[in-house]
Write a protein that holds these residues in place. Structure first.
Motif, PDB file in Angstrom:
ATOM      1  N   TYR A  11       0.858  -1.189   0.000  1.00 50.83           N
ATOM      2  CA  TYR A  11       0.000   0.000   0.000  1.00 50.83           C
ATOM      3  C   TYR A  11       0.890   1.233   0.000  1.00 50.83           C
ATOM      4  CZ  TYR A  11      -3.210   3.636   1.467  1.00 50.83           C
ATOM      5  OH  TYR A  11      -3.941   4.796   1.534  1.00 50.83           O
ATOM      6  N   ARG A  13       0.884   5.678  -0.541  1.00 48.82           N
ATOM      7  CA  ARG A  13      -0.002   6.833  -0.480  1.00 48.82           C
ATOM      8  C   ARG A  13       0.822   8.105  -0.437  1.00 48.82           C
ATOM      9  NH1 ARG A  13      -1.126  10.466   2.985  1.00 48.82           N
ATOM     10  NH2 ARG A  13       0.181   9.484   4.539  1.00 48.82           N
ATOM     11  N   ASP A  49      -3.240   5.151  -3.023  1.00 46.17           N
ATOM     12  CA  ASP A  49      -4.126   6.299  -2.902  1.00 46.17           C
ATOM     13  C   ASP A  49      -3.298   7.535  -3.187  1.00 46.17           C
ATOM     14  OD1 ASP A  49      -6.724   5.341  -2.236  1.00 46.17           O
ATOM     15  OD2 ASP A  49      -6.032   4.859  -0.216  1.00 46.17           O
ATOM     16  N   GLU A  50      -3.641   8.205  -4.260  1.00 44.06           N
ATOM     17  CA  GLU A  50      -2.889   9.376  -4.699  1.00 44.06           C
ATOM     18  C   GLU A  50      -3.589  10.644  -4.244  1.00 44.06           C
ATOM     19  OE1 GLU A  50      -2.518   9.001  -8.913  1.00 44.06           O
ATOM     20  OE2 GLU A  50      -1.620   7.030  -8.779  1.00 44.06           O
ATOM     21  N   LYS A  52      -4.303  11.640  -1.149  1.00 40.09           N
ATOM     22  CA  LYS A  52      -5.264  11.405  -0.071  1.00 40.09           C
ATOM     23  C   LYS A  52      -4.585  11.613   1.274  1.00 40.09           C
ATOM     24  CE  LYS A  52      -8.353   9.906  -2.990  1.00 40.09           C
ATOM     25  NZ  LYS A  52      -9.546  10.646  -3.304  1.00 40.09           N
ATOM     26  N   ARG A  60     -10.020   7.236   1.588  1.00 31.86           N
ATOM     27  CA  ARG A  60      -8.879   6.474   1.030  1.00 31.86           C
ATOM     28  C   ARG A  60      -9.406   5.123   0.544  1.00 31.86           C
ATOM     29  NH1 ARG A  60      -4.849   6.957   6.014  1.00 31.86           N
ATOM     30  NH2 ARG A  60      -4.064   5.061   5.078  1.00 31.86           N
TER      31      ARG A  60
END
Length: 67
Positions: A11, A13, A49-50, A52, A60
């Motif tokens: 993950y 972000r 998640d860009e 966020k 998210r």
């Protein structure tokens, strides 16, 4: 006998659109892939998640999919 690889998820972000447009996501992805390889792990899926905020999980969607 070859060791069985541990399966894992990745993950990544970033909080701001400036970070999205920069190298941040790619840098995170690269480091996590190298770490997984070093630890004999198999990445089965990546989530990102860009732009966020990290303050909470609301907003998210990719993080919420990991559960």
């Amino acid at each position: 006998m070859k060791n069985k690889k541990i399966r894992c998820y990745v993950y990544i972000r970033v909080s701001t659109t400036m970070q999205v447009d920069g190298y941040s996501l790619d840098a995170q992805r690269d480091k996590l892939r190298k770490y997984a390889e070093y630890q004999n792990m198999e990445i089965v899926q990546e989530f990102a998640d860009e732009g966020k905020s990290g303050k909470c999980v609301e907003g998210r969607p990719e993080f919420q999919r990991t559960f």
